[in-house]
Scaffold this active site. Structure first.
Site, PDB file in Angstrom:
ATOM      1  N   HIS A 187       0.830  -1.203   0.000  1.00 16.45           N
ATOM      2  CA  HIS A 187       0.000   0.000   0.000  1.00 16.45           C
ATOM      3  C   HIS A 187       0.864   1.254   0.000  1.00 16.45           C
ATOM      4  CE1 HIS A 187       0.453   1.821   4.041  1.00 16.45           C
ATOM      5  NE2 HIS A 187       0.644   0.591   4.489  1.00 16.45           N
ATOM      6  N   CYS A 188       0.303   2.304  -0.556  1.00 15.80           N
ATOM      7  CA  CYS A 188       0.859   3.656  -0.403  1.00 15.80           C
ATOM      8  C   CYS A 188      -0.256   4.458   0.262  1.00 15.80           C
ATOM      9  CB  CYS A 188       1.323   4.216  -1.737  1.00 15.80           C
ATOM     10  SG  CYS A 188       0.167   3.996  -3.101  1.00 15.80           S
TER      11      CYS A 188
END
Length: 713
Positions: A187-188
């Protein structure tokens, strides 16, 4: 992050820089950025809190609000998430509130997610969604996952930006490492831009997809991924960055610039990590592997199998997770946008490594014929691909090393050359047959006198009963559908990376009258189906096998058949995924030896240069000091081959002299009959002979110690 922006097209992307006769290139449009150029520029100048407010809703951030997304868009309930493959999850950033409310950790355990990779920087997007945790700077505490037995990695990557190519390479190697523990979640902020880039690069790295193929695949699974022009370029540049790093033979297709031994080792360090990186820091992998395989053939090692959990293969996931409809849609999109796609092989085009009959599971679909599916490897059996990650020569995580040997099982490879390549079944083992006929003392007298003894051949693939020989000729065993295994097995054999079936052996004896006429090979093939096959795994003495391998190390590359087999392996190692694993199934010591010598002779310069020869000659009275005058790469490469010869123990003097002749020729590129050739050979032998004897003494001591231990009650 991704906002509601229009899709625009970039300028036509031309691949004219790279000409490839196997690829169709149309100078039309390719995957484009999700933002306009103006939008990209504004995102770099508008303050972060304003971007959050305008683009994703600020505190009411849509990416952190499960009510904004359908169930299909929540692979993990409560998170905007998508499965890219069966073992790779792209997701928006979680928060402490979401983790607790939706029991995210329990869901991760149910899904088999063992690793979380966070691409954010601490303090990033502070005005979006949930407030940041003061201890971590993220919307959650990493300890929440780590305390639950889930690994956590953080690679700080600027939003809308790109990372350096070497940094991305480190990331994908860590992902390869982590995937052996279980599934991975990346994830970012939104799980679209940076996350999409990393996953696309991982696909390029592990499955050899092209950059544009990987981009389209990720977007098909998670729409709007890989957003900016810089991110698109990053994936493409990463794919180009890997090309020279993967080149093993610069003389084979796809060709690359010649490199020295030192330069090759530098490139190799970029790709290897973990066990391999430590063990082969100053030694070419191909030299190390071939020497180990030769010793396995000489020792006729029996593998001790250990049951371990099966590690998933990414390449099989890519095929499995895309339906026929998705394949057709992607194929049309890629042809429409001008992405290079492999041209279907013409009927008369030889398939050197393919099999004459594809198994049912590997037959081309109707859509394959029209669109040429992007991730279909025609020469690799699907069941074999399902274990590529298992036997992938990356490395194993520390928690797996205690139960795994780094040398692992692989299935039989389709290396029997098809009839289309101009080689028939009887020619397959001709190199070993010639070597055996030139060495009448290779067989024990009791075998020589046997009525079944006649033809000595090298067996690389599994030997079956005589009633199955005819089937082998029409369809090699590698192309037969293998039942998927619930449990993968790894070989504990010292140095052997391949799989040795109970019936496989280096030699076989066929009940055919010895014939020296030109039609003998035809007779052998003609009577194969009526000939019982004996395996000589136990009949041949260790001394006989050692001598056979020693003689193989003296052979020069001569004859079209040998050149063809070596050339095929060179191209395979350059361009095919899993080639290292398939090489472990090669049981012909002549082919292995020639492949090793050919690698040394295709470098930019000799491993031992004229200056090195002078230095070694000046120190020949002290061999140990002489070797220490070489660079670490030169010394370790030379010692690896000498150690291989030493473990063959006592061999005839004439064979040992021939081995030194071949060794010095490969390392110096100087022929013994050239000017001053004899003087150079004598000087180098004065250094190498004592070293070989010392190594042989140590090998014999190891053997005695092993034998002693085996008899201890």
């Amino acid at each position: 992050m991704a906002a509601g922006v229009s899709l625009v097209s970039d300028l036509p992307y031309s691949t004219s820089r790279e000409s490839n006769t196997d690829m169709e290139t149309v100078n039309v449009r390719v995957p484009t950025a999700k933002y306009t150029k103006v939008g990209e520029t504004l995102r770099h100048v508008i303050p972060g809190h304003m971007q959050c407010s305008m683009a994703c809703g600020g505190r009411a951030c849509k990416y952190e609000n499960p009510s904004r997304w359908s169930d299909k868009e929540q692979a993990v309930k409560g998170l905007y998430s998508s499965w890219i493959t069966d073992h790779l999850l792209a997701m928006a950033r979680p928060s402490t509130e979401i983790v607790e409310k939706f029991n995210i950790i329990e869901q991760f355990h149910v899904c088999g997610l063992k690793t979380v990779i966070n691409l954010q920087r601490p303090g990033e997007h502070a005005s979006c969604g949930s407030t940041l945790e003061p201890e971590s700077g993220f919307t959650y505490r990493p300890e929440l996952f780590m305390e639950a037995g889930i690994y956590f990695y953080n690679f700080g990557w600027k939003d809308y930006g790109v990372a350096s190519l070497t940094t991305i390479l480190d990331m994908v190697k860590v992902m390869s490492f982590a995937m052996q523990e279980g599934k991975i979640a990346v994830h970012c902020h939104a799980g679209l831009g940076r996350t999409g880039v990393l996953i696309a690069c991982f696909l390029v790295f592990t499955s050899r997809m092209s950059a544009d193929q990987a981009i389209l695949f990720v977007r098909a699974k998670r729409p709007n991924s890989i957003q900016t022009r810089g991110q698109l370029l990053c994936v493409r540049e990463f794919a180009q960055f890997l090309v020279p790093l993967r080149s093993v033979f610069s003389c084979a297709e796809p060709k690359a610039h010649e490199v020295t031994l030192s330069q090759y080792l530098t490139r190799q360090r970029h790709l290897l990590h973990g066990y391999e990186a430590r063990h082969m820091k100053n030694m070419p992998k191909i030299i190390h592997l071939i020497c180990r395989l030769l010793l396995d053939i000489a020792e006729n090692r029996q593998t001790v199998e250990e049951e371990v959990l099966e590690i998933p293969d990414l390449t099989e996931e890519v095929e499995k997770t895309v339906s026929l409809q998705a394949l057709q849609q992607l194929g049309k999109e890629m042809r429409g946008k001008g992405i290079p796609i492999s041209s279907p092989r013409s009927p008369d085009q030889p398939n050197l490594l393919g099999t004459p009959c594809d198994p049912p599971h590997d037959q081309p679909l109707c859509s394959d014929q029209e669109f040429d599916v992007l991730w279909r490897w025609p020469t690799v059996d699907n069941t074999y691909r399902s274990r590529l990650i298992l036997s992938k020569c990356f490395s194993y995580s520390d928690s797996a090393l205690h139960k795994l040997d780094p040398r692992v099982h692989v299935l039989q490879s389709p290396q029997n050359l098809s009839s289309k390549s101009g080689l028939n079944f009887s020619e397959l083992y001709a190199s070993q047959s010639r070597l055996a006929l030139e060495t009448p003392d290779l067989l024990p007298s009791d075998i020589k006198s046997s009525p079944k003894h006649d033809l000595l051949t090298g067996s690389r693939s599994s030997l079956v009963q005589s009633k199955k020989i005819e089937e082998q000729v029409s369809c090699p065993p590698a192309s037969v559908k293998q039942a998927p295994l619930k449990v993968a097995k790894r070989s504990m054999s010292y140095g052997f990376l391949g799989r040795t079936n109970d019936s496989s052996t280096m030699f076989s004896i066929c009940q055919v009258g010895r014939s020296t006429n030109k039609n003998s090979n035809c007779d052998v093939t003609q009577h194969f189906k009526d000939v019982p096959i004996l395996t000589l795994q136990s009949e041949l003495s260790p001394e006989t096998r050692h001598l056979f391998v020693a003689k193989a190390l003296t052979v020069d590359l001569d004859g079209e058949e040998l050149r063809s087999k070596v050339s095929v392996w060179q191209m395979e190692l350059n361009s095919r995924e899993g080639a290292w694993e398939r090489l472990c199934n090669e049981r012909d010591p002549v082919v292995l030896s020639l492949l090793m010598w050919s690698w040394l002779e295709q470098l930019k310069e000799p491993v031992i240069t004229k200056d090195d020869v002078e230095t070694l000659s000046g120190n020949r009275l002290n061999p140990e000091h002489a070797l220490n005058s070489l660079d670490k790469g030169q010394k370790q490469t030379l010692l690896c081959i000498l150690d291989c010869a030493a473990h063959l123990l006592k061999i005839p003097e004439e064979v040992e002299n021939a081995f030194f002749e071949r060794l010095i020729k490969a390392f110096t590129w100087i022929s013994s009959d050239s000017e001053n050739g004899q003087l150079i050979y004598k000087a180098l032998k004065d250094v190498m002979v004592p070293v070989l004897r010392d190594l042989r003494t140590k090998a014999m001591e190891e053997l005695e110690f092993t034998c002693h231990c085996s008899f201890v009650p």
